[in-house]
Design a protein around this motif. Structure first.
Motif, PDB file in Angstrom:
ATOM      1  N   UNK A  27      27.493  25.398   8.465  1.00 16.65           N
ATOM      2  CA  UNK A  27      27.987  24.025   8.564  1.00 16.65           C
ATOM      3  C   UNK A  27      28.181  23.484   7.153  1.00 16.65           C
ATOM      4  N   UNK A  28      29.411  23.119   6.819  1.00 12.74           N
ATOM      5  CA  UNK A  28      29.744  22.682   5.466  1.00 12.74           C
ATOM      6  C   UNK A  28      29.536  21.179   5.326  1.00 12.74           C
ATOM      7  N   UNK A  29      28.919  20.782   4.219  1.00  8.64           N
ATOM      8  CA  UNK A  29      28.713  19.375   3.912  1.00  8.64           C
ATOM      9  C   UNK A  29      29.143  19.107   2.475  1.00  8.64           C
ATOM     10  N   UNK A  30      29.326  17.849   2.156  1.00  6.28           N
ATOM     11  CA  UNK A  30      29.614  17.422   0.785  1.00  6.28           C
ATOM     12  C   UNK A  30      28.575  16.387   0.374  1.00  6.28           C
ATOM     13  N   UNK A  31      28.423  16.206  -0.928  1.00  6.18           N
ATOM     14  CA  UNK A  31      27.497  15.211  -1.464  1.00  6.18           C
ATOM     15  C   UNK A  31      26.081  15.411  -0.940  1.00  6.18           C
ATOM     16  N   UNK A  32      25.704  16.679  -0.694  1.00  4.50           N
ATOM     17  CA  UNK A  32      24.357  17.046  -0.230  1.00  4.50           C
ATOM     18  C   UNK A  32      23.980  16.302   1.053  1.00  4.50           C
ATOM     19  N   UNK A  33      24.970  16.039   1.904  1.00  2.81           N
ATOM     20  CA  UNK A  33      24.752  15.414   3.219  1.00  2.81           C
ATOM     21  C   UNK A  33      24.056  14.060   3.099  1.00  2.81           C
ATOM     22  N   UNK A  34      24.365  13.322   2.047  1.00  5.08           N
ATOM     23  CA  UNK A  34      23.760  12.006   1.856  1.00  5.08           C
ATOM     24  C   UNK A  34      24.601  10.882   2.459  1.00  5.08           C
ATOM     25  N   UNK A  35      25.661  11.213   3.144  1.00  4.43           N
ATOM     26  CA  UNK A  35      26.500  10.196   3.773  1.00  4.43           C
ATOM     27  C   UNK A  35      25.684   9.376   4.773  1.00  4.43           C
ATOM     28  N   UNK A  36      25.789   8.061   4.697  1.00  2.00           N
ATOM     29  CA  UNK A  36      25.048   7.172   5.586  1.00  2.00           C
ATOM     30  C   UNK A  36      25.886   6.873   6.828  1.00  2.00           C
ATOM     31  N   UNK A  37      25.285   7.088   7.990  1.00  2.00           N
ATOM     32  CA  UNK A  37      25.984   6.945   9.265  1.00  2.00           C
ATOM     33  C   UNK A  37      25.281   5.937  10.155  1.00  2.00           C
ATOM     34  N   UNK A  38      26.067   5.286  11.014  1.00  2.81           N
ATOM     35  CA  UNK A  38      25.542   4.408  12.062  1.00  2.81           C
ATOM     36  C   UNK A  38      26.068   4.913  13.400  1.00  2.81           C
ATOM     37  N   UNK A  39      25.680   6.122  13.828  1.00  2.00           N
ATOM     38  CA  UNK A  39      26.301   6.745  15.014  1.00  2.00           C
ATOM     39  C   UNK A  39      26.099   5.926  16.279  1.00  2.00           C
ATOM     40  N   UNK A  40      27.177   5.743  17.015  1.00  3.24           N
ATOM     41  CA  UNK A  40      27.150   4.938  18.232  1.00  3.24           C
ATOM     42  C   UNK A  40      27.706   5.767  19.377  1.00  3.24           C
ATOM     43  N   UNK A  65      34.295  12.531   4.937  1.00  2.53           N
ATOM     44  CA  UNK A  65      32.943  13.088   4.950  1.00  2.53           C
ATOM     45  C   UNK A  65      32.027  12.439   3.923  1.00  2.53           C
ATOM     46  N   UNK A  66      32.586  11.688   2.989  1.00  2.00           N
ATOM     47  CA  UNK A  66      31.772  11.030   1.961  1.00  2.00           C
ATOM     48  C   UNK A  66      31.826   9.513   2.060  1.00  2.00           C
ATOM     49  N   UNK A  67      32.399   8.976   3.147  1.00  2.00           N
ATOM     50  CA  UNK A  67      32.490   7.529   3.329  1.00  2.00           C
ATOM     51  C   UNK A  67      31.335   7.066   4.213  1.00  2.00           C
ATOM     52  N   UNK A  68      30.555   6.105   3.737  1.00  2.00           N
ATOM     53  CA  UNK A  68      29.420   5.585   4.489  1.00  2.00           C
ATOM     54  C   UNK A  68      29.874   4.577   5.540  1.00  2.00           C
ATOM     55  N   UNK A  69      29.137   4.531   6.657  1.00  2.00           N
ATOM     56  CA  UNK A  69      29.366   3.507   7.673  1.00  2.00           C
ATOM     57  C   UNK A  69      28.717   2.208   7.214  1.00  2.00           C
ATOM     58  N   UNK A  70      29.521   1.255   6.787  1.00  2.00           N
ATOM     59  CA  UNK A  70      29.011  -0.011   6.259  1.00  2.00           C
ATOM     60  C   UNK A  70      29.576  -1.158   7.095  1.00  2.00           C
ATOM     61  N   UNK A  71      28.743  -1.839   7.886  1.00  6.55           N
ATOM     62  CA  UNK A  71      29.233  -2.969   8.676  1.00  6.55           C
ATOM     63  C   UNK A  71      29.674  -4.121   7.785  1.00  6.55           C
ATOM     64  N   UNK A  72      30.543  -4.946   8.329  1.00  5.67           N
ATOM     65  CA  UNK A  72      31.027  -6.102   7.595  1.00  5.67           C
ATOM     66  C   UNK A  72      29.926  -7.145   7.451  1.00  5.67           C
ATOM     67  N   UNK A  73      29.932  -7.863   6.328  1.00  4.44           N
ATOM     68  CA  UNK A  73      28.979  -8.944   6.090  1.00  4.44           C
ATOM     69  C   UNK A  73      29.550 -10.303   6.479  1.00  4.44           C
ATOM     70  N   UNK A  74      30.745 -10.322   7.026  1.00  3.71           N
ATOM     71  CA  UNK A  74      31.369 -11.569   7.451  1.00  3.71           C
ATOM     72  C   UNK A  74      30.625 -12.120   8.665  1.00  3.71           C
ATOM     73  N   UNK A  75      30.098 -13.346   8.592  1.00  2.26           N
ATOM     74  CA  UNK A  75      29.334 -13.891   9.736  1.00  2.26           C
ATOM     75  C   UNK A  75      30.180 -14.129  10.974  1.00  2.26           C
ATOM     76  N   UNK A  76      31.501 -14.179  10.825  1.00  2.00           N
ATOM     77  CA  UNK A  76      32.360 -14.401  11.994  1.00  2.00           C
ATOM     78  C   UNK A  76      32.611 -13.128  12.793  1.00  2.00           C
TER      79      UNK A  76
END
Length: 383
Positions: A221-234, A315-326
């Motif tokens: 299984x190939x990974x990049x960035x030492x598998x440090x990608x942050x995920x919010x799996x749903x 594969x190197x993009x983190x799951x980052x929710x929006x900080x917009x209160x709306x």
């Protein structure tokens, strides 16, 4: 008979909508067009609730779950498809006879799109992809295609428009796929005022590319960035449930939703979880991003799709929710997302090695939709 506020609304969030739970005899009035929806028959699958929905992208990962939820509630569902009719034949049994209607279309043909939305009061656009082909670039799919569907839906008098995007869609994102999705959101809002934007994090399920890829390629299984990608799996069923609630509730018109797991994981933690559930080691190898992108460029030239540079970028993009209160979340819809540790095994247990076939199928204290055993004698019957 009268609608009553449901307890699953958000507590203390400013500007959040109060969800309404309707009874069988309630009448739905569309806020945007004033259309009155009157159902026929009893409530449920063997009836018509007065709503007709067109689901673009119905043959994809999320599409089959959305169609299934709509059809079992008595919604007449138009399922546009491209290619062979066999690609969407599995969707027809999800609804009653004649309630799931396939229609052939081309994203570049406005006339065919108009035919698909002509009699619909809800249009759900789930079309998206992570790689380009000679016929469809990312711009044509995420920007031009989304705007074309929104324009035609508005001109056809559609009441509700729900557009599927990504939680990482940003105009300055590292991936072109995410950049085009962000611009697609802007075009949809301009073309269809009152449209809902749904941004989901990385989804998992029976046909996913997260858990199943780890199990399928557990020997390499190939990974990049030492598998440090942050995920919010749903869970994909939670996302489909959210879309169904948004479609059914008029108080959600024009709102944007970020759908993600409250708990954050790294890709390495997800790999470790799969190892634990499969009772087998996952051999993951870290590859330099530049090298993997170069290989993916070559693979992208082959006749069949294997991978692409755009997918390597993701594969190197983190799951980052929006900080917009709306921006709203699962909590505004009254949905409690599935826990990854408890739900993952049912999707990957077929990757277990043969010597562990007799091992318990679920973690301790969890039952993955298993029916009780059928009693074979009187002593097995518990009073």
């Amino acid at each position: 008979m009268f609608a009553t506020p449901i307890k699953r609304s958000v507590f203390g969030l400013p500007g959040s909508a109060t969800l309404i739970k309707r009874g069988k005899a309630d009448v739905t009035v569309r806020r945007t067009t004033g259309d009155v929806l009157v159902g026929r028959g009893t409530y449920g699958r063997q009836s018509w609730n007065g709503q007709t929905a067109t689901v673009f992208g119905c043959s994809g990962f999320l599409g089959r779950y959305v169609v299934a939820r709509l059809a079992r509630e008595g919604t007449k569902v138009i399922v546009p498809y491209r290619g062979l009719a066999e690609y969407i034949r599995h969707l027809r049994p999800t609804g009653d006879l004649g309630m799931v209607i396939p229609m052939e279309f081309d994203l570049r043909n406005p006339k065919q799109i108009e035919e698909c939305v002509r009699y619909s009061d809800v249009v759900i656009n789930l079309i998206g992809r992570n790689y380009e082909t000679k016929n469809f670039s990312l711009d044509k799919v995420h920007i031009e295609g989304a705007q074309r569907i929104a324009d035609i839906s508005r001109e056809a008098g559609v009441s509700r428009f729900i557009h599927m995007s990504s939680i990482n869609a940003r105009t300055n994102a590292h991936s072109k796929a995410l950049v085009t999705k962000a611009f697609g959101e802007q075009r949809v809002r301009e073309s269809f005022p009152g449209a809902n934007i749904v941004r989901a994090a990385t989804m998992y399920g029976y046909e996913d590319e997260l858990l199943n890829n780890i199990g399928r390629f557990k020997h390499l299984y190939l990974t990049v960035n030492h598998a440090r990608q942050r995920l919010r799996p749903v869970c994909v069923s939670d996302v489909a449930h959210a879309i169904d609630i948004i479609r059914d509730n008029e108080d959600t018109v024009g709102q944007t939703y970020d759908l993600y797991n409250p708990k954050e994981y790294t890709r390495k933690e997800v790999i470790d979880l799969v190892q634990f559930l499969l009772h087998d080691r996952v051999w993951h190898v870290n590859v330099p991003t530049s090298l993997l992108r170069a290989v993916s460029r070559i693979a992208d030239m082959l006749p069949f799709h294997y991978t692409s540079p755009h997918e390597v970028d993701l594969m190197s993009v983190d799951d980052v929710p929006s900080e917009d209160p709306s921006v709203h979340t699962f909590a505004d819809l009254g949905i409690q997302p599935h826990t990854l540790e408890l739900a993952a095994l049912q999707y990957i247990r077929h990757y277990r090695p043969p010597q562990h076939e007799e091992d318990p199928m679920e973690p301790a204290g969890y039952k993955a939709f298993r029916k009780p055993p059928v009693p074979v004698s009187n002593k097995d019957i518990v009073a």
